[in-house]
Scaffold this motif. Structure first.
Motif, short mmCIF file in Angstrom:
data_model
loop_
_atom_site.label_atom_id
_atom_site.label_comp_id
_atom_site.label_asym_id
_atom_site.label_seq_id
_atom_site.Cartn_x
_atom_site.Cartn_y
_atom_site.Cartn_z
N ARG A 1 -18.57 0.61 -17.40
CA ARG A 1 -19.57 -0.38 -16.99
C ARG A 1 -20.90 0.00 -17.62
NH1 ARG A 1 -18.39 -1.43 -11.44
NH2 ARG A 1 -17.31 -3.29 -12.16
N SER A 2 -21.50 -0.99 -18.30
CA SER A 2 -22.79 -0.77 -18.98
C SER A 2 -22.72 0.45 -19.91
CB SER A 2 -23.92 -0.59 -17.96
OG SER A 2 -24.01 -1.75 -17.15
N GLY A 3 -21.61 0.53 -20.63
CA GLY A 3 -21.46 1.58 -21.63
C GLY A 3 -21.23 2.97 -21.07
N GLY A 4 -21.14 3.07 -19.76
CA GLY A 4 -20.94 4.38 -19.13
C GLY A 4 -19.78 4.36 -18.17
N ILE A 5 -19.73 5.36 -17.33
CA ILE A 5 -18.61 5.53 -16.42
C ILE A 5 -18.60 4.44 -15.35
CG2 ILE A 5 -17.56 7.16 -14.78
CD1 ILE A 5 -19.30 9.35 -16.35
N GLY A 6 -17.48 3.75 -15.21
CA GLY A 6 -17.35 2.70 -14.21
C GLY A 6 -16.44 3.12 -13.09
N GLU A 7 -15.47 2.23 -12.77
CA GLU A 7 -14.55 2.56 -11.68
C GLU A 7 -13.64 3.73 -12.08
OE1 GLU A 7 -12.68 -0.85 -9.64
OE2 GLU A 7 -13.97 -2.11 -10.87
N ASP A 8 -13.08 4.34 -11.09
CA ASP A 8 -12.21 5.51 -11.28
C ASP A 8 -11.02 5.17 -12.18
OD1 ASP A 8 -10.68 7.77 -11.10
OD2 ASP A 8 -10.55 7.77 -8.90
N ARG A 9 -10.85 5.91 -13.24
CA ARG A 9 -9.76 5.62 -14.17
C ARG A 9 -8.39 5.83 -13.54
NH1 ARG A 9 -9.67 9.03 -19.40
NH2 ARG A 9 -11.92 8.98 -19.42
N GLU A 10 -8.34 6.57 -12.45
CA GLU A 10 -7.07 6.79 -11.76
C GLU A 10 -6.54 5.49 -11.15
OE1 GLU A 10 -5.49 9.72 -11.73
OE2 GLU A 10 -7.10 10.56 -12.94
N LEU A 11 -7.42 4.49 -11.00
CA LEU A 11 -7.00 3.22 -10.40
C LEU A 11 -6.20 2.36 -11.37
CD1 LEU A 11 -10.35 2.32 -8.55
CD2 LEU A 11 -8.24 3.26 -7.55
N VAL A 12 -6.21 2.70 -12.64
CA VAL A 12 -5.53 1.87 -13.63
C VAL A 12 -4.03 2.18 -13.65
CG1 VAL A 12 -5.38 1.26 -16.07
CG2 VAL A 12 -7.61 1.83 -15.06
N ASP A 13 -3.23 1.15 -13.49
CA ASP A 13 -1.77 1.31 -13.50
C ASP A 13 -1.22 0.92 -14.87
OD1 ASP A 13 0.92 1.36 -13.12
OD2 ASP A 13 0.97 -0.21 -11.58
N LEU A 14 -0.75 1.90 -15.62
CA LEU A 14 -0.19 1.62 -16.95
C LEU A 14 1.32 1.86 -16.98
CD1 LEU A 14 -3.00 3.13 -19.21
CD2 LEU A 14 -2.41 0.73 -18.95
N SER A 15 1.95 1.78 -15.80
CA SER A 15 3.39 2.03 -15.75
C SER A 15 4.19 0.85 -16.27
CB SER A 15 3.81 2.37 -14.32
OG SER A 15 3.53 1.28 -13.46
N GLY A 16 3.61 -0.36 -16.24
CA GLY A 16 4.31 -1.53 -16.73
C GLY A 16 4.21 -1.68 -18.24
N ARG A 17 4.91 -2.67 -18.78
CA ARG A 17 4.94 -2.86 -20.22
C ARG A 17 3.73 -3.65 -20.72
NH1 ARG A 17 8.67 -2.14 -24.30
NH2 ARG A 17 8.38 -3.63 -25.99
N GLN A 18 3.18 -4.50 -19.86
CA GLN A 18 2.06 -5.36 -20.26
C GLN A 18 0.73 -4.67 -19.98
OE1 GLN A 18 2.79 -8.24 -21.75
NE2 GLN A 18 4.98 -7.92 -21.37
N VAL A 19 -0.13 -4.65 -20.99
CA VAL A 19 -1.47 -4.07 -20.82
C VAL A 19 -2.51 -5.11 -21.23
CG1 VAL A 19 -3.05 -2.22 -21.48
CG2 VAL A 19 -0.59 -1.78 -21.33
N GLU A 20 -3.47 -5.34 -20.35
CA GLU A 20 -4.55 -6.28 -20.64
C GLU A 20 -5.85 -5.50 -20.76
OE1 GLU A 20 -4.42 -9.80 -20.42
OE2 GLU A 20 -2.31 -10.02 -19.88
N ASP B 1 8.99 -7.68 -29.51
CA ASP B 1 10.22 -7.09 -30.03
C ASP B 1 9.97 -5.78 -30.75
OD1 ASP B 1 12.97 -6.94 -30.48
OD2 ASP B 1 12.77 -7.89 -32.44
N ALA B 2 8.84 -5.21 -30.56
CA ALA B 2 8.54 -3.93 -31.19
C ALA B 2 9.35 -2.85 -30.49
CB ALA B 2 7.06 -3.64 -31.08
N GLU B 3 10.50 -2.52 -31.06
CA GLU B 3 11.37 -1.55 -30.39
C GLU B 3 10.69 -0.20 -30.24
OE1 GLU B 3 15.18 -1.17 -32.22
OE2 GLU B 3 15.64 -3.27 -31.90
N GLY B 4 9.85 0.13 -31.20
CA GLY B 4 9.16 1.40 -31.10
C GLY B 4 8.14 1.43 -29.99
N ALA B 5 7.76 0.26 -29.50
CA ALA B 5 6.64 0.18 -28.57
C ALA B 5 7.09 0.29 -27.12
CB ALA B 5 5.91 -1.14 -28.76
N ALA B 6 6.25 0.92 -26.32
CA ALA B 6 6.49 1.02 -24.89
C ALA B 6 5.57 0.09 -24.11
CB ALA B 6 6.30 2.46 -24.42
#
Lengths: 384, 384
Positions: free
Chosen positions: A333-352, A258-263
């Motif tokens: 991965r292992s403290g360094g660059i892993g999979e391409d960050r472009e693959l992450v979908d943050l368009s939805g409200r839930q983030v894991e 219910d955090a109205e300020g939150a997206a």
């Protein structure tokens, strides 16, 4: 169904005039036969008058009623504020023919202003007159403790021979002001005060204590549990614990949702930690990073800000082996660059977010929100 | 005048192409006769490759050159990133005919991306070619380490027989990304490495360590001090300490003042604390309260949010006696309602918060900013 879901409880929610509009005063009464109770309070050393009152009133493991108001936190109000809380408890006690020592008080709203007692005390009378064990009254009580919450929060669970019902207000990113959260949980279970106290502490530890919307600790946080014993069946303590924890977790999730300020609603799960405390510490550090929270608002899976936050803690991990996944993509991965960050979908409200410390087998999840323009707006434009 | 204000130093700032435009590579060289140096680094356990390199390079109290780049933090880049830092130091060493162990490296920018070494190494050659001891070169170096800083930050101070000059980048609320701050301070004083180290640690403790714009600790923070001994006069250590501290404090204040996202610069002074550590802890808790910071943005002297933050700490104070003043108006007195909050004028950019703990005679000031829409915008719209 709120606090009246369990047998042996009546409730009411009325408008006393403490806020410009709507309900602002709630009352929950345990009609017994048992009057067992437990409570957990804010650890803030600047505790509000109702917290100071309720802490001593709950000392004997017994409470018959809780009166809660929105429209003012009654915090930092000195001896006069404490006298106001005391007068409120006395007024409830007289109306219900109880001892004031069995009346808990909770308040929420702006810090540093006195309550309007000329409105509050008649409001208590109105609430006493409206007490009922029906669902509508339970919902009215949950409604009356809202501050800027957009919806009332209620939950319930049942086990063999018992029901647990609950209500909560606040948290999220807009609501809090300082008076972040209040909750009342009721049950008809037959349970000793010491067992109820232990069960409540464990439930709060893994629920409300892990909802961290903006890292700011309230002066008024209170969670009350009351057991009426109205259901005479024997109760299995483990089963009761599970139900109580489920209700508290559900309410905590509703606060964050219910955090109205939150997206975005963000669940930060730390796995393979050396201890549950380590897992909680790592997740909380990330949850409190404004840079991480603004990045999520901007839909930027900026894992550097996650590692950087974990790096400020003393939890067991090796910066060269840690993995971080966001919405299932292991971008570090292992403290360094892993999979391409472009693959992450943050368009939805839930983030894991999953942080793999590779240091043990404990885990914990912290719930939080992103940091948005609306958060700044809500908390700068309105004194709360 | 920057790092070339003191005798015995040359500097350069050039554009290597690491950023889309402008200067992005700085070089500062100690021409002696002494090559004494000291450095303070981030305590973040996720330390960037240049931090790991420079930590071991400074171990002997000696450094001849510092090479600094913006356009990439080289943090969380694994063994490859460390190799890039090493190659940078070797390249500087070859060009200047030094040992690579006497070359410190600092980087600032986005975490988790590799540096463009094909641009960086030719940039080093260009910087070597541009080295000069004039004021313009010192300013160019200060300019080259900017990320989103709106202006270059430089400072200088002088004492009997010595000059101290310095430059810094970052911090404030917009700049930081995670690569919050870098600073190089030079002096022509004759001073032993151990004395220089002690003086730098003390200066940083009361300056940069007390500038807390958003509570987020960088993976790259580095402050380097170099002493050329080019001024052969004997130096009074206390006088040197005062000058070094003055330069660091001036630079720290400039970092906070350049927070583009910020609408207010806030100095939180905690007085009558039981210890300096207590004073710092109380101020830092307030500086990290998003609710306090949004309230100041909204020109709301919400002292409840100040008390609530102090109440989360373990510092010695009594909630019933604490006073809080904002811009000279004691709006909280003895933990309760003080003067009318309407008397507080927050229309200006400078905000002075005074917290009187009444527990001793120590004090400390923490510098911070408010939390604004522009902070959210800067840190959500741009990956940094």
């Amino acid at each position: 169904m709120s606090v009246t879901a369990a047998a042996g409880f009546t409730a009411a929610g009325v408008g006393a005039g403490l806020k410009p509009s709507g309900r602002d005063l709630a009352l929950v009464v345990n009609t017994g036969p048992e009057k067992h109770a437990a409570a957990v309070f804010t650890t803030n050393r600047v505790a509000a008058a109702p917290v100071l009152w309720s802490q001593q009133a709950i000392d004997d493991g017994r409470a018959e009623a809780v009166v809660l108001n929105s429209g003012g936190a009654n915090a930092c109000t000195g001896p006069e504020g404490f006298a106001d809380t005391h007068a409120t408890a006395e007024h409830v006690a007289e109306a219900l023919e109880l001892s004031a020592q069995d009346v808990l008080v909770c308040s929420t709203g702006l810090i540093g202003t006195r309550l309007d007692m000329e409105a509050l005390l008649p409001g208590v009378d109105a609430a006493v007159g409206a007490l009922s064990d029906d669902a509508v009254s339970g919902e009215a009580a949950a409604d009356a403790i809202r501050t800027t919450d957009s919806v009332a929060k209620t939950s319930q669970a049942a086990g063999t021979g018992f029901t647990v019902g609950g209500m909560a207000k606040g948290a999220g990113m807009l609501a809090p002001g300082m008076a972040t959260m209040l909750s009342v949980v009721t049950t008809d279970a037959v349970i000793a005060p010491a067992d109820l106290d232990a069960a409540l502490r464990e439930a709060v530890r893994v629920s409300f204590d892990r909802a961290d919307s903006d890292g700011c600790m309230s002066t008024n946080d209170t969670v009350v549990a009351m057991a009426s014993g109205a259901n005479s069946d024997a109760v299995d303590l483990a089963e009761f614990q599970a139900a109580l924890t489920a209700v508290c977790r559900d309410l905590a999730a509703q606060l964050i949702a219910d955090a109205e300020g939150a997206a975005h609603e963000i669940a930060i799960t730390t796995v393979r930690a050396a201890s549950e405390a380590d897992a909680e510490t790592a997740g909380r550090a990330v949850a409190r990073s404004n840079l991480f929270k603004t990045a999520i608002f901007g839909r930027d899976p900026n894992w550097g800000r996650i590692l950087s936050a974990v790096g400020t803690t003393d939890v067991a991990f090796d910066p060269a082996t840690i993995d971080v996944a966001v919405n299932g993509v292991t971008i570090c991965r292992s403290g360094g660059i892993g999979e391409d960050r472009e693959l992450v979908d943050l368009s939805g409200r839930q983030v894991e977010v999953t942080i793999d410390l590779k240091a043990g087998d404990a885990e914990a999840t912290i719930l939080t929100n992103d940091l948005t323009h609306d958060y700044v707006h809500e908390n700068s434009a309105y004194s709360s």
